[in-house]
Design a protein around this motif. Structure first.
Motif, PDB file in Angstrom:
ATOM      1  N   ALA A 157       0.820  -1.220   0.000  1.00  0.00           N
ATOM      2  CA  ALA A 157       0.000   0.000   0.000  1.00  0.00           C
ATOM      3  C   ALA A 157       0.846   1.260   0.000  1.00  0.00           C
ATOM      4  O   ALA A 157       0.348   2.358  -0.289  1.00  0.00           O
ATOM      5  CB  ALA A 157      -0.916   0.004   1.216  1.00  0.00           C
ATOM      6  N   GLY A 158       2.141   1.146   0.320  1.00  0.00           N
ATOM      7  CA  GLY A 158       3.016   2.311   0.326  1.00  0.00           C
ATOM      8  C   GLY A 158       3.025   3.084   1.621  1.00  0.00           C
ATOM      9  O   GLY A 158       3.530   4.209   1.671  1.00  0.00           O
ATOM     10  N   THR A 159       2.481   2.504   2.693  1.00  0.00           N
ATOM     11  CA  THR A 159       2.437   3.214   3.971  1.00  0.00           C
ATOM     12  C   THR A 159       3.662   2.950   4.838  1.00  0.00           C
ATOM     13  O   THR A 159       3.787   3.521   5.921  1.00  0.00           O
ATOM     14  CB  THR A 159       1.169   2.835   4.753  1.00  0.00           C
ATOM     15  OG1 THR A 159       1.139   1.408   4.953  1.00  0.00           O
ATOM     16  CG2 THR A 159      -0.075   3.264   3.994  1.00  0.00           C
ATOM     17  N   ARG A 160       4.563   2.080   4.389  1.00  0.00           N
ATOM     18  CA  ARG A 160       5.804   1.822   5.110  1.00  0.00           C
ATOM     19  C   ARG A 160       6.998   2.361   4.310  1.00  0.00           C
ATOM     20  O   ARG A 160       6.944   2.442   3.085  1.00  0.00           O
ATOM     21  CB  ARG A 160       5.989   0.326   5.351  1.00  0.00           C
ATOM     22  CG  ARG A 160       5.181  -0.208   6.526  1.00  0.00           C
ATOM     23  CD  ARG A 160       5.710  -1.551   6.971  1.00  0.00           C
ATOM     24  NE  ARG A 160       5.134  -1.966   8.227  1.00  0.00           N
ATOM     25  CZ  ARG A 160       5.481  -3.070   8.876  1.00  0.00           C
ATOM     26  NH1 ARG A 160       6.419  -3.865   8.365  1.00  0.00           N
ATOM     27  NH2 ARG A 160       4.923  -3.384  10.022  1.00  0.00           N
ATOM     28  N   LYS A 161       8.052   2.684   5.031  1.00  0.00           N
ATOM     29  CA  LYS A 161       9.267   3.134   4.361  1.00  0.00           C
ATOM     30  C   LYS A 161       9.809   2.034   3.455  1.00  0.00           C
ATOM     31  O   LYS A 161       9.623   0.841   3.728  1.00  0.00           O
ATOM     32  CB  LYS A 161      10.320   3.532   5.389  1.00  0.00           C
ATOM     33  CG  LYS A 161       9.944   4.755   6.220  1.00  0.00           C
ATOM     34  CD  LYS A 161      11.041   5.086   7.230  1.00  0.00           C
ATOM     35  CE  LYS A 161      10.669   6.316   8.048  1.00  0.00           C
ATOM     36  NZ  LYS A 161      11.727   6.648   9.050  1.00  0.00           N
ATOM     37  N   LEU A 162      10.479   2.447   2.392  1.00  0.00           N
ATOM     38  CA  LEU A 162      11.025   1.501   1.427  1.00  0.00           C
ATOM     39  C   LEU A 162      12.467   1.886   1.116  1.00  0.00           C
ATOM     40  O   LEU A 162      12.743   3.019   0.726  1.00  0.00           O
ATOM     41  CB  LEU A 162      10.193   1.514   0.144  1.00  0.00           C
ATOM     42  CG  LEU A 162      10.699   0.634  -1.001  1.00  0.00           C
ATOM     43  CD1 LEU A 162      10.654  -0.837  -0.611  1.00  0.00           C
ATOM     44  CD2 LEU A 162       9.861   0.871  -2.259  1.00  0.00           C
ATOM     45  N   THR A 163      13.377   0.926   1.287  1.00  0.00           N
ATOM     46  CA  THR A 163      14.793   1.171   1.043  1.00  0.00           C
ATOM     47  C   THR A 163      15.283   0.322  -0.123  1.00  0.00           C
ATOM     48  O   THR A 163      14.936  -0.860  -0.227  1.00  0.00           O
ATOM     49  CB  THR A 163      15.626   0.847   2.298  1.00  0.00           C
ATOM     50  OG1 THR A 163      15.188   1.678   3.385  1.00  0.00           O
ATOM     51  CG2 THR A 163      17.111   1.100   2.050  1.00  0.00           C
TER      52      THR A 163
ATOM     53  N   VAL B 109       7.343  11.563  -5.416  1.00  0.00           N
ATOM     54  CA  VAL B 109       7.359  12.807  -6.190  1.00  0.00           C
ATOM     55  C   VAL B 109       7.602  13.946  -5.206  1.00  0.00           C
ATOM     56  O   VAL B 109       6.833  14.124  -4.261  1.00  0.00           O
ATOM     57  CB  VAL B 109       6.046  13.013  -6.959  1.00  0.00           C
ATOM     58  CG1 VAL B 109       6.043  14.369  -7.672  1.00  0.00           C
ATOM     59  CG2 VAL B 109       5.824  11.896  -7.962  1.00  0.00           C
ATOM     60  N   MET B 110       8.659  14.709  -5.453  1.00  0.00           N
ATOM     61  CA  MET B 110       9.128  15.716  -4.493  1.00  0.00           C
ATOM     62  C   MET B 110       9.383  15.014  -3.160  1.00  0.00           C
ATOM     63  O   MET B 110      10.210  14.132  -3.105  1.00  0.00           O
ATOM     64  CB  MET B 110       8.138  16.877  -4.394  1.00  0.00           C
ATOM     65  CG  MET B 110       7.869  17.564  -5.736  1.00  0.00           C
ATOM     66  SD  MET B 110       9.347  18.203  -6.572  1.00  0.00           S
ATOM     67  CE  MET B 110       9.584  19.755  -5.722  1.00  0.00           C
ATOM     68  N   ASP B 111       8.630  15.337  -2.105  1.00  0.00           N
ATOM     69  CA  ASP B 111       8.874  14.685  -0.815  1.00  0.00           C
ATOM     70  C   ASP B 111       7.727  13.775  -0.390  1.00  0.00           C
ATOM     71  O   ASP B 111       7.620  13.405   0.772  1.00  0.00           O
ATOM     72  CB  ASP B 111       9.118  15.739   0.265  1.00  0.00           C
ATOM     73  CG  ASP B 111       7.951  16.713   0.404  1.00  0.00           C
ATOM     74  OD1 ASP B 111       7.049  16.691  -0.465  1.00  0.00           O
ATOM     75  OD2 ASP B 111       7.943  17.508   1.360  1.00  0.00           O
ATOM     76  N   GLN B 112       6.862  13.394  -1.338  1.00  0.00           N
ATOM     77  CA  GLN B 112       5.692  12.591  -0.993  1.00  0.00           C
ATOM     78  C   GLN B 112       5.676  11.253  -1.719  1.00  0.00           C
ATOM     79  O   GLN B 112       5.913  11.180  -2.926  1.00  0.00           O
ATOM     80  CB  GLN B 112       4.407  13.350  -1.327  1.00  0.00           C
ATOM     81  CG  GLN B 112       4.164  14.581  -0.473  1.00  0.00           C
ATOM     82  CD  GLN B 112       2.722  14.997  -0.535  1.00  0.00           C
ATOM     83  OE1 GLN B 112       1.833  14.344  -0.010  1.00  0.00           O
ATOM     84  NE2 GLN B 112       2.465  16.104  -1.198  1.00  0.00           N
ATOM     85  N   ARG B 113       5.351  10.213  -0.999  1.00  0.00           N
ATOM     86  CA  ARG B 113       5.233   8.873  -1.557  1.00  0.00           C
ATOM     87  C   ARG B 113       3.908   8.750  -2.303  1.00  0.00           C
ATOM     88  O   ARG B 113       2.854   9.212  -1.843  1.00  0.00           O
ATOM     89  CB  ARG B 113       5.281   7.862  -0.398  1.00  0.00           C
ATOM     90  CG  ARG B 113       5.184   6.403  -0.808  1.00  0.00           C
ATOM     91  CD  ARG B 113       6.488   5.866  -1.329  1.00  0.00           C
ATOM     92  NE  ARG B 113       6.390   4.425  -1.540  1.00  0.00           N
ATOM     93  CZ  ARG B 113       6.653   3.519  -0.615  1.00  0.00           C
ATOM     94  NH1 ARG B 113       7.052   3.902   0.604  1.00  0.00           N
ATOM     95  NH2 ARG B 113       6.535   2.236  -0.888  1.00  0.00           N
ATOM     96  N   LEU B 114       3.959   8.121  -3.459  1.00  0.00           N
ATOM     97  CA  LEU B 114       2.738   7.884  -4.230  1.00  0.00           C
ATOM     98  C   LEU B 114       2.098   6.568  -3.794  1.00  0.00           C
ATOM     99  O   LEU B 114       2.792   5.596  -3.504  1.00  0.00           O
ATOM    100  CB  LEU B 114       3.042   7.814  -5.728  1.00  0.00           C
ATOM    101  CG  LEU B 114       3.611   9.060  -6.397  1.00  0.00           C
ATOM    102  CD1 LEU B 114       3.696   8.843  -7.907  1.00  0.00           C
ATOM    103  CD2 LEU B 114       2.786  10.292  -6.079  1.00  0.00           C
TER     104      LEU B 114
ATOM    105  N   PRO C  22       9.988   7.634   1.991  1.00  0.00           N
ATOM    106  CA  PRO C  22       9.104   7.707   3.173  1.00  0.00           C
ATOM    107  C   PRO C  22       7.831   6.908   2.927  1.00  0.00           C
ATOM    108  O   PRO C  22       7.428   6.684   1.782  1.00  0.00           O
ATOM    109  CB  PRO C  22       8.796   9.202   3.281  1.00  0.00           C
ATOM    110  CG  PRO C  22       8.883   9.692   1.860  1.00  0.00           C
ATOM    111  CD  PRO C  22       9.995   8.897   1.227  1.00  0.00           C
ATOM    112  N   GLY C  23       7.200   6.474   3.997  1.00  0.00           N
ATOM    113  CA  GLY C  23       5.882   5.865   3.862  1.00  0.00           C
ATOM    114  C   GLY C  23       4.833   6.943   3.676  1.00  0.00           C
ATOM    115  O   GLY C  23       4.997   8.078   4.132  1.00  0.00           O
TER     116      GLY C  23
END
Length: 262
Positions: free
Chosen positions: A112-118, A172-177, A247-248
């Motif tokens: 869902a993209g709510t967790r950080k991704l490295t 995109v910029m500082d926000q996770r899609l 970021p998530g």
């Protein structure tokens, strides 16, 4: 003795002097003008509430209002992220779930993209053409204003190509899609999840760098964009970032009827 209306005279009955006031048309008009002026001053004061209407800082331009709302939305997003972290910490301490259920939930949060991704990442930077840009190659017309700025379709083309290249997550910029994110442009500004950004625009994707860059090169929409890069000087840069952490997503989710795919 004067016979003016302001002079004492004899009454109709002759019983004694009386003062007769005869209002001339000029005096009536003067009184009316002063009364009208007073009404105008009162109305103006009541409208302005005692302030200078032309210089009153509370009368914000629309662009100022948008920027103000954007900053407020950013503050709310950050506050929401902090509260979400606190809730998750409390839930993890004693939620009564099994290890298998926790692992399943963690997997869903990752999708869902709510967790950080490295992981290894590629960043694409798009920018407006420099001031005074002209056609740099023969056979092309001089640019119209629309030729020299980044459009919504340009940003969408990059995002779509990165997804097709196997991106595991995009910022995109500082926000996770996430699945409900919409990339929209108004004029020469980007509006993303309630916040406003100006160029240059940076899009970062975590995935296989070679696949991501190949997907960018294969995109028909980006190939069209590259014509404007070469002719009119629109900004385009692709960089390998090494290992980064996205970021998530911390905002609200508007889906009401979705369910995870088994």
């Amino acid at each position: 003795m004067s016979n003016s209306a302001d002079s004492p005279g004899t009454g109709a009955t002759g019983s004694g002097p009386v003062r007769r006031l005869r209002l001339r048309p000029v005096r009536i008009l003067t009184a009316a003008v002063f009364a009208l002026a007073g009404l105008i001053f009162f109305t103006s004061f009541n409208t302005a509430k005692g302030t200078d209407i032309r210089q009153d800082g509370s009368l914000l331009k629309l662009s100022d209002l948008i920027q103000q709302r954007s900053r407020k939305n950013k503050e709310l997003d950050e506050s929401n992220a902090t509260l979400r972290d606190s809730v998750e910490s409390l839930a993890e301490s004693d939620d009564g779930s099994t290890k298998a259920e926790d692992e399943k939930l963690g997997g869903l949060e990752g999708e869902a993209g709510t967790r950080k991704l490295t992981g290894k990442a590629v960043t694409v930077t798009l920018n407006d053409a420099p001031p005074g840009a002209t056609a740099k190659l023969p056979g092309y017309p001089e640019p119209q204003p629309d030729y020299l700025v980044i459009h919504q379709q340009d940003l969408q083309a990059v995002v779509n190509a990165l997804w097709q290249g196997g991106a595991r997550g995009i910022k995109v910029m500082d926000q996770r899609l996430i699945s409900t994110s919409a990339v929209r442009c108004v004029g020469n500004t980007l509006i993303l999840q309630g916040r406003v950004y100006s160029p240059p625009y940076k899009i970062t994707a975590v995935g296989d760098p070679e696949r991501l860059k190949q997907a960018l090169a294969d995109s028909k929409a980006i190939q069209t964009y590259m014509v404007y890069v070469n002719v009119y000087g629109l900004g385009w840069k692709v960089t390998d970032d090494g290992t980064v952490t996205l970021p998530g997503y911390s905002g609200t989710v508007d889906l009401h009827y979705a369910k995870p795919v088994e």
